[in-house]
Structure formats: C-alpha cells, structure tokens
Write an enzyme that holds these catalytic residues in place. Structure first.
Site, PDB file in Angstrom:
ATOM      1  N   GLU A   1      68.126  61.612  34.848  1.00 18.37           N
ATOM      2  CA  GLU A   1      69.364  62.340  34.519  1.00 18.37           C
ATOM      3  C   GLU A   1      69.841  62.935  35.824  1.00 18.37           C
ATOM      4  O   GLU A   1      69.228  63.863  36.356  1.00 18.37           O
ATOM      5  CB  GLU A   1      69.091  63.413  33.459  1.00 18.37           C
ATOM      6  CG  GLU A   1      70.366  63.961  32.823  1.00 18.37           C
ATOM      7  CD  GLU A   1      70.830  65.267  33.431  1.00 18.37           C
ATOM      8  OE1 GLU A   1      71.822  65.229  34.201  1.00 18.37           O
ATOM      9  OE2 GLU A   1      70.219  66.306  33.152  1.00 18.37           O
TER      10      GLU A   1
ATOM     11  N   CYS B   1      74.757  69.820  35.692  1.00 16.10           N
ATOM     12  CA  CYS B   1      75.241  68.451  35.901  1.00 16.10           C
ATOM     13  C   CYS B   1      76.391  68.118  34.959  1.00 16.10           C
ATOM     14  O   CYS B   1      77.183  67.217  35.230  1.00 16.10           O
ATOM     15  CB  CYS B   1      74.099  67.455  35.702  1.00 16.10           C
ATOM     16  SG  CYS B   1      72.819  67.570  36.966  1.00 16.10           S
TER      17      CYS B   1
END
Length: 473
Positions: A241, A275
């Site tokens: 990720e 993120c």
C-alpha cells in the site's frame, strides 16, 4: 523488541520525540540483523503448530486481543498522539479502527473455504484447498502506527501465518503496546514478533531469508519499488500500500456545504499525512468562489496545536524534513502564481518548538506547480477549477498514483460515469471516509499491489493447493 515470546533489551537505544514539543516521549531498544534472524527463526518454528491450530482457536485469540484493546482504548490513543502527534480525537478513531480489524478477521478466520471441481474421470476427485502462506515480514509506517499493524496482523494470524513486524522508528511504541496485549492473552511464542533495527538491515535479512514467504509493506512508492525488486530473489508474495495523490471533485450540483465540511476530514485529518489525503481539489468554475469562501471560513476555525489538547483539530507534522517539504511546495506554488490563504492559529511557547504548519489553501493552482503532481503530506489544499466533465476527466487521473479519490455530485448518472472513469482503487461518492474494515483497501498503478480489509484481506495470506485424488471406483 519482542522475539519468541520474550522481551529483548539492548544497550543501543532509540529515542522517540514528540512532534508537538520536541521532548523525548519513549525510549526503545534498537537491535541488529541478528535479532531479525532470530525472530524469523522463531516465527518459522511457531508456524509448524500455529498453521495447524483450528481456526476457532486462532479466532478466539484475536477476540481476546480486541477485548483487551477495548479496555485500553484511551491509553493506546495517548500513545499514538505522544509518538506521532495526531489529535487525540483522531487517535481514538485509529484505536477503534484497529479493534475492528481484529474483530473482523477473528470472524473471517472460520470462513476459509475451498472448492470441489467436477472431474473428467469417474475415478478422480479434484479438490482446491487454501493454506496459510507461512512466515510474513511486515513493515509498517509512522502515520497510523497501530491500525496498520492491526490491518496486517489480524488477517495474517487469522489465516494461520506467523509474523515478524518492523514498525517505524518514528513511532514504534504503539506496536510494542500491542505486543504486550498479545503476551497478556497468551498467544503462543514466536507467532507475533517485533524487531527494531536499521531499516536497511531489517530489509536485507527479511528479503534474503527463504523462510519469509511474504512481505507486506505500507509506505512510500520508492521504498515499495525497492522491496519489490529484492523480493524477486526468493520470489516472495507481496502486498504493497504505497503513495497516493487523491483528487477531490466538486461538481456544481453538489451540496457544497457538505463537500467543504467533508474536505476537512480528507485533507486536514492527521495534518494531511495520509496516503488517502486529498492532494488536488477540482471545483467546477460556476461554484468555485462560493466553495472557496466556505472552505476558507472552516479552515480559519481549525485549532492547531498539541494533539493531547482535546480542542486541537490539526496537530504537528512528523519532523522538520516534512515541514520543509510542505513549505517548499507552498513557496513553489506562490512563486508560480498561486494565491495563499492560511489559518492563523497562535501557538504556545512550548508548541513553537514543534513541527507545525498552519492549514493553508492555495487558489489559482496550475499544472506547472510541484504540488499539482507531487504527493503533499501536509495540511495544504490546492484548488483547481474546471468547466466541464470532459475537461475534468482529461486531467484528474494521475500517471503514477491511483489510490483514493472523492466525488461530490447529486447526479446519479454522473456518479456512475465518473466513478467508473476514475483510475483509482477507491472512490468515495459524497463520502470522505469510504474505508471500512469489511471492504478491500488498496490502489492501482504505483499506489500498490493487493488489498487489505474485507475477505480479500484474508485471502492475501493464503495460497491455493490442488489435490487430485485417483481412487478405485
């Protein structure tokens, strides 16, 4: 460090400093590659029995973990805030999310289903069974120091894998406190191991080891690429990720009051250090002035300060390097024609020593500005106007990143058209927080590989095996 059910102390200490005050908040033992190898060996030995432990028993351990976490919710939230700075209200949300991950995967542990496949022969049976991958090396980030461990440890342990976890040196204490909880519930030795050492040393040992079958990593795209290259040496399974550059789109038929309010959650929560944080705000030109005015008023009401203060909305950035990068992006944009509007919170004398950047709105943003294409890990909201849906779609999809995106409109046809055209792994439609434990989390392109959460999160720690049985009919 926590290796094979024992706490390991070393003379080499790693100090963790509060981003809000600069004070040392925690001191932890720092190890070497030898400690990492011992952890791998312990996890490999523990896998022999943990992988054969009935799913109901593995589930019960995870149930005990989330119940212990519920008892310690406030304590764990304070640990998060002290080591990485986010406001205590956000830290409580992270603890709750971590609890939900353990609860979800405790339930999913009993739902690892195989298949029977019709054979072409009357005397043959074809079975497909699922088994745990093996030892997992997990590398977690500083911005969500508890929930990122929970999102990896929950499914791995539920599937029957064992773990060696390396938390960020900037916020390791949350993982240590979680290891204490695993110890309290009696998790077998070697199933869950925590190591601290120089990142390159940890990576080298994990990647070189044939005992480590999978690497799961949350962090920057550049580091993720290096890990992918190194994983080829032993052909490890990988889950990544990585970085994002999320667009937040507001069409003229949207509820702009709701959109401006929700933007605070996607842009200024965790001081923009996510993120999934909004990085570009696309607003249709017919409503741009009204939307900007609403957003400016809301941003001016945000309170910047120490995250332990209950009234704080925006905490510090993680360190001075992060501060410098954000300020450089702002300065670059202004030098190229952007207009800057910022929150003017007054910091205390103590807070003035911290890593604070006032929440900032940039208007008149254009493609030649660095912030238009670079991920911005800070509380800066660049507003870009567009005229038509067609014009928007030519610029909203990013060449490299494809993690999260947000879309605000009340037109259902547009919802379907745009959400399907957005080249991102996750789309929040009139929803600033679409990420829940029961759904898959992950991105496209250079934003990562694989999914975490949902039933997909458990499958990421399983391998499929064909069993073909020929018998005397």
């Amino acid at each position: 460090m926590y290796i094979n059910g024992e706490w390991i102390q070393t003379d080499n200490k790693l100090r963790v400093y509060s981003p809000a005050t600069g004070e040392c908040t925690y001191e932890v033992s720092n190890g070497t590659g030898e400690h990492v190898q011992k952890a791998i060996d312990a996890a490999d030995e523990a896998f022999k029995t943990w992988s054969k432990t009935p799913a109901i028993d593995r589930a019960n351990y995870l149930i005990d973990v989330y119940r212990k976490m519920e008892e310690k919710k406030e304590f764990l939230a304070e640990v998060i805030t002290k080591e990485m700075g986010k406001p205590i209200i956000d830290a409580r949300g992270e603890v709750q999310s971590s609890i939900e991950y353990f609860r979800w995967f405790a339930e999913e542990a009993r739902r690892v289903y195989g298949e029977t496949v019709p054979s072409n022969s009357y005397d043959k049976r074809i079975l497909v069974i699922k088994q745990p991958i093996g030892v997992v090396g997990a590398i977690t980030p500083w911005n969500f120091p508890l929930s990122m461990v929970a999102r990896k440890a929950g499914p791995a342990l539920a599937a029957g894998c064992t773990l060696v976890i390396k938390p960020s040196s900037k916020s390791p204490q949350s993982t240590i406190e979680l290891a204490k909880i695993f110890e309290e519930v009696g998790l077998p030795k070697g199933v869950f191991n925590v190591v601290m050492a120089n990142s390159s040393e940890v990576t080298e040992v994990l990647m070189d080891s044939s005992k480590v079958k999978k690497i799961t990593f949350t962090g920057s795209t550049n580091v993720g690429k290096l890990l992918m290259e190194k994983s080829a040496k032993t052909v490890k399974h990988i889950s990544m990720e990585l970085g994002g550059h999320a667009p937040f789109i507001v069409f003229e038929d949207a509820n702009i009051e709701q959109a401006a309010r929700d933007l605070l959650s996607t842009k200024f929560r965790c001081s923009g250090q996510m993120c999934t944080s909004t990085n570009r705000i696309y607003v249709q030109d017919t409503i741009a002035a009204n939307f900007t005015e609403l957003l400016v008023n809301k941003v001016r009401d945000l309170k910047v300060g120490n995250g332990l203060d209950e009234e704080t909305n925006v905490g510090p950035l993680i360190d001075q390097n992060a501060v410098a990068k954000v300020k450089e992006q702002i300065e670059d944009a202004v030098s190229k024609g952007a207009l800057k509007i910022e929150n003017e919170s007054e910091l205390s004398e103590e807070e003035a020593q911290g890593n604070f950047v006032n929440p900032t709105i940039l208007t008149n943003v254009s493609p030649e500005m660095n912030i238009y294409t670079e991920e911005s890990f800070g509380p800066v909201a660049p507003i870009i106007t567009f005229q038509t849906e067609e014009e928007l779609m030519k610029m909203v999809n990013h060449e490299k990143y494809g993690l999260a995106s947000y879309l605000y409109t009340d037109n259902m046809s547009r919802v379907i058209r745009v959400s399907e055209a957005l080249d991102y792994g996750m789309v929040g439609v009139n929803d600033p927080l679409p990420f829940v434990v029961q759904s898959p989390f992950g991105g496209f392109k250079e934003s990562g590989i694989g999914k975490e959460g949902g039933h997909q999160g458990l499958e990421a720690y399983l391998v499929e095996k064909l069993v073909a049985i020929k018998y005397n009919a």
